[in-house]
Each structure stands twice: as structure tokens, then as C-alpha cells.
Design a protein around this motif. Structure first.
Motif, PDB file in Angstrom:
ATOM      1  N   ASP A 187       0.817  -1.214   0.000  1.00 37.22           N
ATOM      2  CA  ASP A 187       0.000   0.000   0.000  1.00 37.22           C
ATOM      3  C   ASP A 187       0.852   1.266   0.000  1.00 37.22           C
ATOM      4  N   ALA A 188       2.167   1.105  -0.212  1.00 41.25           N
ATOM      5  CA  ALA A 188       3.110   2.228  -0.277  1.00 41.25           C
ATOM      6  C   ALA A 188       3.164   3.016   1.027  1.00 41.25           C
ATOM      7  N   GLN A 189       3.014   2.298   2.142  1.00 42.87           N
ATOM      8  CA  GLN A 189       3.208   2.909   3.446  1.00 42.87           C
ATOM      9  C   GLN A 189       4.372   2.234   4.164  1.00 42.87           C
ATOM     10  N   MET A 190       5.029   3.009   5.020  1.00 47.41           N
ATOM     11  CA  MET A 190       6.094   2.479   5.868  1.00 47.41           C
ATOM     12  C   MET A 190       5.471   1.883   7.126  1.00 47.41           C
ATOM     13  N   TYR A 191       6.031   0.769   7.573  1.00 44.50           N
ATOM     14  CA  TYR A 191       5.524   0.075   8.752  1.00 44.50           C
ATOM     15  C   TYR A 191       6.688  -0.265   9.684  1.00 44.50           C
ATOM     16  N   THR A 192       6.341  -0.452  10.968  1.00 46.44           N
ATOM     17  CA  THR A 192       7.344  -0.851  11.937  1.00 46.44           C
ATOM     18  C   THR A 192       6.763  -1.899  12.876  1.00 46.44           C
ATOM     19  N   LEU A 193       7.611  -2.446  13.740  1.00 45.31           N
ATOM     20  CA  LEU A 193       7.223  -3.585  14.573  1.00 45.31           C
ATOM     21  C   LEU A 193       6.653  -3.188  15.928  1.00 45.31           C
ATOM     22  N   ASN A 194       6.624  -1.885  16.229  1.00 44.70           N
ATOM     23  CA  ASN A 194       6.251  -1.433  17.564  1.00 44.70           C
ATOM     24  C   ASN A 194       5.384  -0.185  17.445  1.00 44.70           C
ATOM     25  N   SER A 195       4.270  -0.147  18.150  1.00 46.80           N
ATOM     26  CA  SER A 195       3.342   0.984  18.030  1.00 46.80           C
ATOM     27  C   SER A 195       3.952   2.289  18.542  1.00 46.80           C
ATOM     28  N   SER A 196       4.737   2.216  19.628  1.00 48.26           N
ATOM     29  CA  SER A 196       5.374   3.434  20.156  1.00 48.26           C
ATOM     30  C   SER A 196       6.418   3.968  19.193  1.00 48.26           C
ATOM     31  N   GLU A 197       7.132   3.048  18.546  1.00 48.37           N
ATOM     32  CA  GLU A 197       8.118   3.462  17.553  1.00 48.37           C
ATOM     33  C   GLU A 197       7.434   4.116  16.356  1.00 48.37           C
ATOM     34  N   ALA A 198       6.301   3.553  15.928  1.00 44.53           N
ATOM     35  CA  ALA A 198       5.554   4.139  14.813  1.00 44.53           C
ATOM     36  C   ALA A 198       5.118   5.560  15.147  1.00 44.53           C
ATOM     37  N   SER A 199       4.624   5.762  16.350  1.00 41.45           N
ATOM     38  CA  SER A 199       4.177   7.085  16.767  1.00 41.45           C
ATOM     39  C   SER A 199       5.341   8.074  16.800  1.00 41.45           C
ATOM     40  N   LEU A 200       6.492   7.634  17.321  1.00 41.81           N
ATOM     41  CA  LEU A 200       7.663   8.510  17.371  1.00 41.81           C
ATOM     42  C   LEU A 200       8.159   8.829  15.972  1.00 41.81           C
ATOM     43  N   ALA A 224       5.171  -5.626   8.398  1.00 38.70           N
ATOM     44  CA  ALA A 224       5.245  -5.276   9.813  1.00 38.70           C
ATOM     45  C   ALA A 224       3.875  -4.715  10.191  1.00 38.70           C
ATOM     46  N   PRO A 225       3.483  -4.757  11.464  1.00 41.04           N
ATOM     47  CA  PRO A 225       2.081  -4.479  11.803  1.00 41.04           C
ATOM     48  C   PRO A 225       1.658  -3.021  11.941  1.00 41.04           C
ATOM     49  N   TYR A 226       2.591  -2.098  12.278  1.00 45.34           N
ATOM     50  CA  TYR A 226       2.166  -0.754  12.660  1.00 45.34           C
ATOM     51  C   TYR A 226       2.547   0.276  11.600  1.00 45.34           C
ATOM     52  N   ALA A 227       1.536   0.933  11.051  1.00 48.02           N
ATOM     53  CA  ALA A 227       1.763   1.918   9.994  1.00 48.02           C
ATOM     54  C   ALA A 227       2.412   3.177  10.562  1.00 48.02           C
ATOM     55  N   VAL A 228       3.388   3.698   9.836  1.00 45.00           N
ATOM     56  CA  VAL A 228       4.046   4.951  10.203  1.00 45.00           C
ATOM     57  C   VAL A 228       3.476   6.094   9.383  1.00 45.00           C
ATOM     58  N   ALA A 229       3.638   6.010   8.052  1.00 43.55           N
ATOM     59  CA  ALA A 229       3.193   7.074   7.149  1.00 43.55           C
ATOM     60  C   ALA A 229       3.349   6.572   5.724  1.00 43.55           C
ATOM     61  N   PRO A 230       2.666   7.201   4.771  1.00 50.58           N
ATOM     62  CA  PRO A 230       2.918   6.865   3.365  1.00 50.58           C
ATOM     63  C   PRO A 230       4.359   7.214   2.998  1.00 50.58           C
ATOM     64  N   ILE A 231       4.946   6.479   2.062  1.00 51.67           N
ATOM     65  CA  ILE A 231       6.313   6.824   1.659  1.00 51.67           C
ATOM     66  C   ILE A 231       6.355   8.178   0.961  1.00 51.67           C
ATOM     67  N   SER A 232       5.212   8.673   0.519  1.00 47.60           N
ATOM     68  CA  SER A 232       5.166  10.018  -0.069  1.00 47.60           C
ATOM     69  C   SER A 232       5.410  11.101   0.980  1.00 47.60           C
ATOM     70  N   ALA A 233       5.428  10.712   2.273  1.00 43.97           N
ATOM     71  CA  ALA A 233       5.741  11.678   3.332  1.00 43.97           C
ATOM     72  C   ALA A 233       7.222  12.011   3.377  1.00 43.97           C
TER      73      ALA A 233
END
Length: 267
Positions: A187-200, A224-233
Motif C-alpha cells: 500500500d506504499a506505506q512504511m511500517y514498523t514492529l512497535n506501536s510506540s516506535e511508529a508514533s515517534l 510489519a504491523p504498525y503503519a508509520v506514514a505513506p512513503i510520499s511523506a
């Protein structure tokens, strides 16, 4: 480093990674994995036990519980290392003297920190990071003012996360952010393994003039489970030339400035 010391260091690293991946191993198994003698392996295990890294058992050894998170991080550092180093070298070329940058805690960004450590001429920078490994590698590097975020320690990534870290970010503006990611999904979004890391990570992106994603090609179409932002960010992506043609086309369509670093034959 003397050749014999380098060989010993490499052997001990192999022992640690083998134990991390397998949990437990017989001395004979470790000897076969490293190409060393049983006597040598026993001597190495004694040293590792004294350092609190392994627990020896009858005929073998297992990883000490306290050593798990750090070795997990070191194992990720070694994955796709040639690509990460090439990406770090390309990212180094984007640095501008007398600017303020943020280096996140990812293992690819760590290679940029190590490139900074190896600089010949001082490059004056103010650096903020939430990565303990990044901060450690930049200790006493001439020209750098290094600031480590406070917050909650995330053991698995040797990083600082949480509300307090986010509040500190709100007080600073960065000329550049160098960001890693666990995955870029379809979906062209960045993801990470931890919700707190995604928020930061989202807070980092909101506090910079230029967000630069450092991600080797294995991260694309990973999960990975937690969305950070679209890569267009992000304004810039540095990845390696092994990225498949479909993703190269998608990044071109998104009009993201992308650098593809070449890889050696053995990468």
C-alpha cells in the motif's frame, strides 16, 4: 587490530549469532559452525560466560537471558550489510555542515553514523537520535554535537520511545531526518514492529524540512504491523539497485527523489 584478534572477534560473533538463532548448541556444533577446534570453542565460551553473554551447560552453551535483545539487534545489523553500508555512504553525501539532523535507531541509519565516525575531515553537525547504538558510535567524533532523546527504552531496538521522547521532539526542528523502516508494504506505506516506535517516527517526520528514507530493497514488499506514514511523506529515498522494477516504477510515479546504490557481485 592484529590478525589473530580479528579472527577471534569474528569467531565469537559467529558463536553469538548461532546461539541467538538456535537457542542452544553443543560444543561440537559450534566448532563445526566456526571452523575452530573444540578446545578453542570451550575457551571462547568461558570468556563469553565471564562477560555474561552465555550460560554454559554440560557439553554446550545457551544464550544468557539478559543478552538476548542486544544480540537480536546485532544480528539485524549484519543482515544485508553491504547494501546498508552503500546506502549509508550515499546518505553521507547529502549531509550539509552546520545543520541539525535526526538519526533514527534503525540498523541502516546506523551505517550512516559509522560513516560519520570514519570521517577524515570534521563535519560540524548537531545530531539528535533516539538510538543508543547510534549515540555510542558517535562518542568523541570531532565536529559533532550529539543529543540523545530521553524516554522509555525499547530493548529490542536499543531505542528510546514513548510520550516523553515525543514531547522532546516538539521542541526541536531538524534540517534533515534520516529514517529507517521495518517494511514498505504494497500500500506504499512504511511500517514498523512497535506501536510506540511508529508514533515517534510520525513525530520525527512532522519536525523536519527533509525526510530521507534509508531502506535496502529487502524492506519493500516486506511486512510489519504498525503503519508509520505513506512513503510520499518523505522527500528522498536511498535504496539499492536490487529493488524490483515494479517498485522502481511506483517510486517514479510518486515523484519521490530516489537513489539506487549499486551492489557488488557478492551482495
Amino acid at each position: 587490530m592484529r590478525p589473530e584478534v580479528a579472527v577471534q572477534s569474528d569467531r565469537i560473533t559467529k558463536i553469538q549469532h548461532h546461539l541467538y538463532n538456535n537457542g542452544y548448541a553443543q560444543v561440537q556444533e559450534l566448532a563445526e559452525a566456526t571452523g575452530a577446534s573444540i578446545v578453542t570453542i570451550r575457551r571462547d565460551l568461558q570468556r563469553l560466560e565471564e562477560d555474561g553473554i552465555v550460560t554454559r551447560t554440560h557439553g554446550g552453551a545457551k544464550l544468557a537471558e539478559a543478552a538476548g535483545p542486544e544480540l537480536a539487534f546485532q544480528s539485524r545489523v549484519q543482515e544485508h550489510l553491504d547494501a546498508k553500508r552503500a546506502i549509508g555512504e550515499a546518505a553521507y553525501g547529502l549531509l550539509r555542515p552546520h545543520t541539525t539532523i535526526f538519526l533514527d535507531a534503525g540498523t541502516t541509519v546506523l551505517q550512516l553514523a559509522r560513516r560519520l565516525r570514519a570521517q577524515v575531515q570534521p563535519l560540524p553537525l548537531t545530531i539528535f537520535t533516539n538510538g543508543l547504538g547510534v549515540a555510542q558510535d558517535l562518542v568523541n567524533v570531532e565536529g559533532l554535537s550529539v543529543n540523545l532523546l530521553g524516554g522509555q527504552l525499547r530493548n529490542e531496538n536499543l531505542s528510546m520511545v514513548g510520550p516523553y521522547a515525543e514531547r522532546l521532539l516538539g521542541e526541536v526542528w531538524f534540517d534533515q531526518l534520516y529514517l529507517g523502516t521495518s517494511a514498505v508494504r504494497g500500500d506504499a506505506q512504511m511500517y514498523t514492529l512497535n506501536s510506540s516506535e511508529a508514533s515517534l517516527n510520525r513525530a520525527m517526520i512532522a519536525r523536519t524540512s527533509q525526510a530521507i528514507l534509508l531502506a535496502d530493497s529487502s524492506k519493500f514488499d516486506s511486512s510489519a504491523p504498525y503503519a508509520v506514514a505513506p512513503i510520499s511523506a518523505v522527500q528522498t529515498i536511498i535504496t539499492d539497485s536490487a529493488l524490483d522494477a515494479t517498485w522502481k516504477s511506483r517510486l517514479a510515479d510518486l515523484k519521490i527523489n530516489t537513489t539506487f546504490v549499486p551492489l557488488g557481485r557478492n551482495s
